[in-house]
Design a protein around this motif. Structure first.
Motif, PDB file in Angstrom:
ATOM      1  N   ALA A  87      -1.442  -0.381  -6.416  1.00  0.00           N
ATOM      2  CA  ALA A  87      -1.432   0.625  -5.358  1.00  0.00           C
ATOM      3  C   ALA A  87      -1.495   2.006  -5.996  1.00  0.00           C
ATOM      4  O   ALA A  87      -1.134   2.188  -7.166  1.00  0.00           O
ATOM      5  CB  ALA A  87      -0.175   0.488  -4.495  1.00  0.00           C
TER       6      ALA A  87
ATOM      7  N   GLN B  85       0.833  -1.193   0.000  1.00  0.00           N
ATOM      8  CA  GLN B  85       0.000   0.000   0.000  1.00  0.00           C
ATOM      9  C   GLN B  85       0.873   1.251   0.000  1.00  0.00           C
ATOM     10  O   GLN B  85       2.017   1.232   0.462  1.00  0.00           O
ATOM     11  CB  GLN B  85      -0.934   0.024   1.212  1.00  0.00           C
ATOM     12  CG  GLN B  85      -0.229   0.124   2.549  1.00  0.00           C
ATOM     13  CD  GLN B  85      -1.198   0.160   3.712  1.00  0.00           C
ATOM     14  OE1 GLN B  85      -2.366  -0.172   3.565  1.00  0.00           O
ATOM     15  NE2 GLN B  85      -0.723   0.568   4.874  1.00  0.00           N
ATOM     16  N   TRP B  86       0.295   2.315  -0.540  1.00  0.00           N
ATOM     17  CA  TRP B  86       0.999   3.591  -0.591  1.00  0.00           C
ATOM     18  C   TRP B  86       1.138   4.156   0.815  1.00  0.00           C
ATOM     19  O   TRP B  86       0.212   4.106   1.617  1.00  0.00           O
ATOM     20  CB  TRP B  86       0.225   4.566  -1.476  1.00  0.00           C
ATOM     21  CG  TRP B  86       0.875   5.919  -1.612  1.00  0.00           C
ATOM     22  CD1 TRP B  86       1.943   6.239  -2.372  1.00  0.00           C
ATOM     23  CD2 TRP B  86       0.470   7.129  -0.961  1.00  0.00           C
ATOM     24  NE1 TRP B  86       2.252   7.574  -2.254  1.00  0.00           N
ATOM     25  CE2 TRP B  86       1.355   8.146  -1.388  1.00  0.00           C
ATOM     26  CE3 TRP B  86      -0.545   7.450  -0.062  1.00  0.00           C
ATOM     27  CZ2 TRP B  86       1.249   9.463  -0.947  1.00  0.00           C
ATOM     28  CZ3 TRP B  86      -0.649   8.760   0.374  1.00  0.00           C
ATOM     29  CH2 TRP B  86       0.241   9.750  -0.069  1.00  0.00           C
TER      30      TRP B  86
ATOM     31  N   TYR C  54       6.145   3.017  -0.505  1.00  0.00           N
ATOM     32  CA  TYR C  54       5.148   1.955  -0.385  1.00  0.00           C
ATOM     33  C   TYR C  54       5.591   0.974   0.696  1.00  0.00           C
ATOM     34  O   TYR C  54       6.758   0.593   0.759  1.00  0.00           O
ATOM     35  CB  TYR C  54       4.978   1.216  -1.719  1.00  0.00           C
ATOM     36  CG  TYR C  54       4.384   2.081  -2.794  1.00  0.00           C
ATOM     37  CD1 TYR C  54       3.016   2.100  -3.012  1.00  0.00           C
ATOM     38  CD2 TYR C  54       5.203   2.901  -3.575  1.00  0.00           C
ATOM     39  CE1 TYR C  54       2.465   2.909  -3.991  1.00  0.00           C
ATOM     40  CE2 TYR C  54       4.661   3.715  -4.552  1.00  0.00           C
ATOM     41  CZ  TYR C  54       3.289   3.717  -4.754  1.00  0.00           C
ATOM     42  OH  TYR C  54       2.743   4.531  -5.718  1.00  0.00           O
TER      43      TYR C  54
END
Length: 300
Positions: free
Chosen positions: A297, A215-216, A228
Motif C-alpha cells: 500500500a 489500502q491507504w 490504512y
C-alpha cells in the motif's frame, strides 16, 4: 397419464422449493440471500455483494437454458414447471378428492393456505425458516412482506390465472419466436447455457476461502502516522484469527490482531508510522490459521 406425470413433477418441484431453505451446509443455509450482511449463501460458498458480477453468469445460464429448452421441447415450462401452473395443479389435485360439483370451489379454497405456504417459502430464501416463524408476527416488515406475497400469489393463480400467460407473460411470447428456431441455433443455446453454468460454478467454488485487502486511507490526526483500512473475507465454516505486521522501518500502532467469524467479513483500520525511509510504500503481512497474505500500500 400425462396429467398424472405433470402432477408428479409439480409435487416434486414444490417439495424441492419448500425443502431447500431447510438444507444446511457447514452450519448455515445451503441457498439463501442474507439481507443484513448482503451475501449470497450458495451451497457451501459465499458471494458478497461486491462479487455479484458473478451472478451475471448464473443469469446468463438460466436465460440460455430457458430459451434452449423452449426451442427443443416447446412449452415445457408453461405446462410443467411454471410456478403458477404448479400451484394451480396442486390445488386441483387436492380438490379432486371432493365431489365433482364442489371441486372448482374447493380448489379456490385450497389456494388460500397454499398461497400462504408459497409466500412463506419465498421468505425462507431471505430469512431462515426458524427466524421467520419466530418473528413473523413480531416484525411489521416481515409480516407485511408475507401478507403482500400471499395476496399476489393468490391473485395471480386464483383470479388472473391463464389470462396473464396469454397477454403479459414475456416467456410465453418468447416461445412463439423460438418454436421455429433452426436445429443449429438450439444446439448453440444449450451449449452456451452449459458453458455459463460451468463458468459460474468454477468462479464460485474456485475463489479463495479467505481473502485479505488493505489500502491507504489518509493521514492520522495530529500526525499519528498513516491510516490504512483493511478487510478480511472469511468463507470458511470456522473463525479465522490473523495478525498484521509491516516491514521495517515501518511499524503498526495499536492492536494488530484480526478476528473474523465464520462466513463473514471484518473491516478495520490501523495506523502505521515509520522510523526511517519507506520509499513511498509499505508492505503488510497478514498471517494466521495457515494463511499468509502479503499486500503493498502507498505510504505518502
Amino acid at each position: 397419464m400425462r396429467t398424472k406425470r405433470r402432477r408428479i413433477v409439480a409435487l416434486l418441484g414444490g417439495a424441492a422449493t419448500l425443502l431447500i431453505p431447510f438444507l444446511r451446509i457447514g452450519g448455515d443455509s445451503a441457498f439463501r440471500f442474507d439481507i443484513p450482511t448482503m451475501r449470497l449463501l450458495f451451497f457451501g460458498s459465499v458471494l458478497w455483494i461486491d462479487q455479484f458480477h458473478l451472478v451475471l453468469l448464473l443469469v446468463l445460464f438460466l436465460l440460455l437454458l430457458a430459451v434452449g429448452t423452449t426451442a427443443i421441447f416447446g412449452r415445457i415450462w408453461c405446462g410443467w414447471l411454471c410456478p403458477q401452473t404448479v400451484i394451480a395443479e396442486v390445488a386441483r389435485w387436492i380438490a379432486s378428492a371432493l365431489p365433482g360439483g364442489a371441486r372448482k370451489a374447493g380448489a379456490s379454497v385450497v389456494l388460500v393456505p397454499l398461497s400462504a405456504l408459497v409466500s412463506l417459502s419465498l421468505l425462507w430464501f431471505f430469512v431462515p425458516p426458524a427466524e421467520t416463524f419466530r418473528n413473523l408476527f413480531r416484525s411489521p416488515v416481515l409480516l407485511g412482506f408475507f401478507l403482500a406475497q400471499w395476496a399476489v400469489v393468490y391473485g395471480m393463480v386464483g383470479w388472473i390465472g391463464t389470462r396473464f400467460c396469454a397477454t403479459a407473460c414475456p416467456y410465453g411470447m418468447l416461445q412463439n419466436v423460438m418454436a421455429s428456431a433452426p436445429l443449429g441455433a438450439k444446439a448453440w443455446l444449450l451449449g452456451g447455457a452449459a458453458a455459463a453454468a460451468l463458468a459460474f460454478l468454477f468462479a464460485v467454488w474456485a475463489q479463495p476461502s479467505v481473502a485479505f485487502a488493505v489500502q491507504w486511507e489518509g493521514i492520522g490526526a495530529g500526525g499519528g502516522g498513516n491510516l490504512y483500512r483493511y478487510s478480511v473475507r472469511n468463507g470458511r465454516a470456522e473463525p479465522v484469527r490473523m495478525r498484521l505486521s509491516v516491514d521495517r522501518p515501518a511499524r503498526i500502532l495499536g492492536d494488530p490482531g484480526i478476528a473474523v467469524a465464520p462466513k463473514s467479513r471484518a473491516f478495520g483500520s490501523v495506523a502505521v508510522t515509520s522510523d526511517g525511509e519507506t520509499r513511498g510504500e509499505v508492505r503488510f503481512t497478514a498471517e494466521g490459521n495457515g494463511f499468509r497474505f502479503v499486500r503493498k500500500a502507498a505510504y505518502p
